[in-house]
Design a protein around this motif. Structure first.
Motif, PDB file in Angstrom:
ATOM      1  N   GLN A  32      93.055  63.749  20.671  1.00 41.38           N
ATOM      2  CA  GLN A  32      92.335  63.685  21.945  1.00 41.38           C
ATOM      3  C   GLN A  32      91.274  64.772  22.008  1.00 41.38           C
ATOM      4  O   GLN A  32      90.194  64.577  22.558  1.00 41.38           O
ATOM      5  CB  GLN A  32      93.290  63.875  23.116  1.00 41.38           C
ATOM      6  CG  GLN A  32      94.307  62.772  23.232  1.00 41.38           C
ATOM      7  CD  GLN A  32      95.257  63.056  24.366  1.00 41.38           C
ATOM      8  OE1 GLN A  32      94.863  63.093  25.520  1.00 41.38           O
ATOM      9  NE2 GLN A  32      96.506  63.278  24.042  1.00 41.38           N
TER      10      GLN A  32
ATOM     11  N   TYR B  18     100.354  59.996  34.697  1.00 39.02           N
ATOM     12  CA  TYR B  18      99.825  59.305  33.509  1.00 39.02           C
ATOM     13  C   TYR B  18     100.860  58.780  32.529  1.00 39.02           C
ATOM     14  O   TYR B  18     100.499  58.282  31.489  1.00 39.02           O
ATOM     15  CB  TYR B  18      98.772  60.147  32.813  1.00 39.02           C
ATOM     16  CG  TYR B  18      99.182  61.532  32.395  1.00 39.02           C
ATOM     17  CD1 TYR B  18      98.992  62.588  33.228  1.00 39.02           C
ATOM     18  CD2 TYR B  18      99.732  61.748  31.139  1.00 39.02           C
ATOM     19  CE1 TYR B  18      99.348  63.850  32.846  1.00 39.02           C
ATOM     20  CE2 TYR B  18     100.088  63.008  30.742  1.00 39.02           C
ATOM     21  CZ  TYR B  18      99.898  64.066  31.607  1.00 39.02           C
ATOM     22  OH  TYR B  18     100.246  65.304  31.228  1.00 39.02           O
TER      23      TYR B  18
ATOM     24  N   LYS C 133      94.816  60.998  27.514  1.00 39.14           N
ATOM     25  CA  LYS C 133      96.007  60.440  28.153  1.00 39.14           C
ATOM     26  C   LYS C 133      96.155  60.845  29.612  1.00 39.14           C
ATOM     27  O   LYS C 133      96.833  60.184  30.376  1.00 39.14           O
ATOM     28  CB  LYS C 133      97.268  60.876  27.389  1.00 39.14           C
ATOM     29  CG  LYS C 133      97.352  60.269  25.999  1.00 39.14           C
ATOM     30  CD  LYS C 133      98.773  60.366  25.456  1.00 39.14           C
ATOM     31  CE  LYS C 133      98.916  59.668  24.118  1.00 39.14           C
ATOM     32  NZ  LYS C 133      98.474  60.491  22.995  1.00 39.14           N
ATOM     33  N   ASN C 134      95.542  61.961  29.991  1.00 41.63           N
ATOM     34  CA  ASN C 134      95.678  62.433  31.375  1.00 41.63           C
ATOM     35  C   ASN C 134      94.522  61.956  32.254  1.00 41.63           C
ATOM     36  O   ASN C 134      94.358  62.442  33.360  1.00 41.63           O
ATOM     37  CB  ASN C 134      95.760  63.957  31.407  1.00 41.63           C
ATOM     38  CG  ASN C 134      94.524  64.622  30.833  1.00 41.63           C
ATOM     39  OD1 ASN C 134      93.896  64.084  29.920  1.00 41.63           O
ATOM     40  ND2 ASN C 134      94.161  65.770  31.352  1.00 41.63           N
ATOM     41  N   LYS C 135      93.734  61.021  31.741  1.00 46.00           N
ATOM     42  CA  LYS C 135      92.598  60.515  32.508  1.00 46.00           C
ATOM     43  C   LYS C 135      92.717  58.998  32.649  1.00 46.00           C
ATOM     44  O   LYS C 135      93.202  58.328  31.728  1.00 46.00           O
ATOM     45  CB  LYS C 135      91.280  60.846  31.788  1.00 46.00           C
ATOM     46  CG  LYS C 135      91.066  62.329  31.519  1.00 46.00           C
ATOM     47  CD  LYS C 135      90.609  63.041  32.760  1.00 46.00           C
ATOM     48  CE  LYS C 135      90.525  64.550  32.538  1.00 46.00           C
ATOM     49  NZ  LYS C 135      90.292  65.271  33.784  1.00 46.00           N
TER      50      LYS C 135
ATOM     51  N   TYR D 287      96.053  54.494  33.677  1.00 50.03           N
ATOM     52  CA  TYR D 287      96.066  55.497  32.610  1.00 50.03           C
ATOM     53  C   TYR D 287      96.303  54.798  31.271  1.00 50.03           C
ATOM     54  O   TYR D 287      96.865  53.693  31.251  1.00 50.03           O
ATOM     55  CB  TYR D 287      97.151  56.537  32.891  1.00 50.03           C
ATOM     56  CG  TYR D 287      96.774  57.451  34.035  1.00 50.03           C
ATOM     57  CD1 TYR D 287      96.045  58.615  33.800  1.00 50.03           C
ATOM     58  CD2 TYR D 287      97.104  57.124  35.353  1.00 50.03           C
ATOM     59  CE1 TYR D 287      95.671  59.433  34.845  1.00 50.03           C
ATOM     60  CE2 TYR D 287      96.730  57.945  36.403  1.00 50.03           C
ATOM     61  CZ  TYR D 287      96.011  59.094  36.145  1.00 50.03           C
ATOM     62  OH  TYR D 287      95.627  59.906  37.173  1.00 50.03           O
TER      63      TYR D 287
ATOM     64  N   ALA E  46      98.463  54.964  28.987  1.00 49.81           N
ATOM     65  CA  ALA E  46      99.825  54.508  28.716  1.00 49.81           C
ATOM     66  C   ALA E  46     100.141  53.202  29.434  1.00 49.81           C
ATOM     67  O   ALA E  46     101.105  52.524  29.108  1.00 49.81           O
ATOM     68  CB  ALA E  46     100.830  55.578  29.113  1.00 49.81           C
ATOM     69  N   GLN E  47      99.323  52.855  30.435  1.00 45.95           N
ATOM     70  CA  GLN E  47      99.556  51.614  31.179  1.00 45.95           C
ATOM     71  C   GLN E  47      98.726  50.446  30.645  1.00 45.95           C
ATOM     72  O   GLN E  47      98.773  49.355  31.190  1.00 45.95           O
ATOM     73  CB  GLN E  47      99.224  51.834  32.664  1.00 45.95           C
ATOM     74  CG  GLN E  47     100.101  52.897  33.315  1.00 45.95           C
ATOM     75  CD  GLN E  47      99.550  53.343  34.654  1.00 45.95           C
ATOM     76  OE1 GLN E  47      98.422  53.829  34.733  1.00 45.95           O
ATOM     77  NE2 GLN E  47     100.328  53.188  35.695  1.00 45.95           N
TER      78      GLN E  47
END
Lengths: 232, 247
Positions: A129, A229, B94-96, B137, B139-140
């Motif tokens: 990332q 998330y 992943k956090n966005k 996100y 992961a979804q």
């Protein structure tokens, strides 16, 4: 037999010492966290000499009992101040309060444990990332603060909770340097009535409740952060 | 030429992965790189974007001369800001959210205002038919959706060139089509692209040129028709036969 009335009567007196326990744990965690961030950065950036020195310091602190560290700081810090005064620094070794000793010793201990936890939380963020951020042209620092650090913090919380709870429990040792926190107060109260089991049970209950409350708080924070998330 | 690379060398732990690559690509050209695993295709792409640092080599990118062995920080940043990369494992943040994944580069690399970046990203998602997914996100999202967001993250930057590193290799077969569809649209729009892939059908349709890599060298290159139907080199022929048999 267990004297419930004595235990009940003493509870308030012992609870009155809880703020000192919390003060030492919280200040040590804050001092430790700031130092730990610097240590983790220096070690991850592999700054020559400094990284190696810090690695030795960290493994030294992690490999020795906190009671020994407390005594070393208690007897060592004033001597260090004397030495610094001989170098021309304006220090006052005689006026060093015990609480400062406690902050220093527990702060250093927290630094060692937290820096290791920060490093492992950092390594558990997928480095691809970071590469992706760099590849879209984001400056490295922004990529860290926007992408890596928020995920690192979420990963850090479980270990951070353990370290913080350990600190709360480990502060039971500072009565050795004359500070009256929960454990010290329990000692004093029990020596009045010679009812040890009752007062130590009081202390036990207070520790359990404090630790449970903090564990819950951090658990909530973590699930709030992660829920954003990671789907269930 | 938009991009020219001369004599690119790269070693890892004393093992030479790239043994002197010469490569050029014109504006609007689509080059597909094929070759066995470990032949250096991915390493080559990563060197173009300075995710790896070459041991030796020269680059000319849109008039900027860069010594790949010691790239100036500014030059490296310039190249990254005018190129983009799509990764095998998507590498979404992943956090966005999907939307934020697309706006991040616009805001922090190009300095665009947040609302303008969001308008662009929303428009891009709408054109891909992914508006429903904007607030989800990574992961979804399915792998195919993640990779399509990965491509959108690259294209909104309006880069001179997009580097694709096996964009469909990690996907379930039924999800490959949607990703290749997005890439076809980019091709039709004249986007310059270097694509590392094993999708020979796509390569035959979309590529202007095929480059065959083996053991850190470019063995053969040419138009898809000629390369696939009449490979000149024995290794190329072997590789293509093996790949066709596998399919």
């Amino acid at each position: 037999m267990f004297d419930l009335n004595f235990a009940r009567a003493s509870f308030g007196q012992i609870l009155a010492a809880a703020p000192l326990t919390l003060l030492v744990a919280v200040v040590a965690t804050l001092v430790g966290l700031i130092l730990a961030i610097l240590v983790a950065i220096a070690r991850e950036k592999k700054i020559p000499v400094l990284a190696q020195v810090l690695a030795v310091l960290v493994s030294f602190i992690r490999g020795t009992p906190i009671l020994v560290q407390l005594y070393v700081v208690y007897y060592g810090l004033p001597q260090l101040l004397v030495l610094m005064r001989s170098w021309g620094w304006n220090t006052n070794p005689d006026g060093l309060p015990a609480i400062v000793i406690a902050f220093s010793a527990y702060g250093l201990n927290a630094m060692a444990n937290l820096s290791e936890s920060i490093r492992s939380a950092y390594h558990s963020v997928d480095p691809r990332q970071y590469e992706a951020g760099i590849a879209v042209g984001m400056p490295p620092f922004k990529t860290m603060t926007q992408i890596v650090v928020p995920q690192l913090i979420t990963n850090l919380i479980p270990n951070f909770t353990n370290i913080f709870l350990d600190l709360i429990k480990d502060t039971a040792l500072i009565y050795n340097i004359g500070l009256v926190e929960i454990m010290g107060q329990a000692n004093i109260v029990s020596s009045i009535g010679f009812k040890y089991l009752e007062t130590y049970t009081d202390a036990l209950v207070i520790y359990i409740v404090i630790c449970w409350i903090f564990a819950k708080i951090f658990q909530l924070i973590e699930s709030q952060l992660r829920r954003r998330y990671v789907p269930n | 030429m938009l991009l020219t690379v001369n004599d690119l060398h790269k070693s890892f732990n004393g093992r030479e992965i790239l043994k002197g690559i010469d490569f050029q690509i014109d504006k609007g050209e689509i080059v597909v790189m094929i070759g066995p695993s470990g032949s250096g295709k991915t390493t080559f792409l990563r060197n173009l974007n300075f995710l790896e640092h070459a041991d030796q080599g020269q680059m000319d990118f849109a008039g900027h001369q860069i010594d790949l062995a010691k790239p100036d920080k500014k030059e490296g940043q310039w190249v990254r800001r005018h190129s983009a990369m799509v990764f095998q494992n998507y590498s979404l943040f992943k956090n966005k959210t999907a939307l934020q994944n697309i706006t991040e580069g616009l805001i922090y690399a190009q300095g665009m205002a947040k609302d303008k970046a969001e308008a662009i990203a929303k428009h891009e998602l709408a054109s891909l038919g992914l508006s429903q997914e904007a607030q989800l996100y990574p992961a979804q999202l399915s792998g195919g959706q993640q990779q399509r967001i990965g491509i959108a993250r690259a294209t909104v930057l309006n880069p001179e060139i997009i580097l694709f590193d096996e964009p469909t290799s990690a996907l379930d077969p039924e999800l490959v089509g949607s990703v290749l569809g997005d890439m076809r649209k980019l091709a039709e729009a004249g986007q310059t692209m270097i694509i590392v892939t094993h999708q020979l059908g796509f390569a035959r349709q979309a590529a202007d040129r095929i480059v065959f890599f083996d053991e850190g060298k470019v063995i053969e290159e040419g138009a898809p028709q000629a390369m696939f139907d009449h490979p000149q080199n024995k290794r190329t022929a072997q590789f293509l036969t093996a790949l066709n048999d596998a399919n």
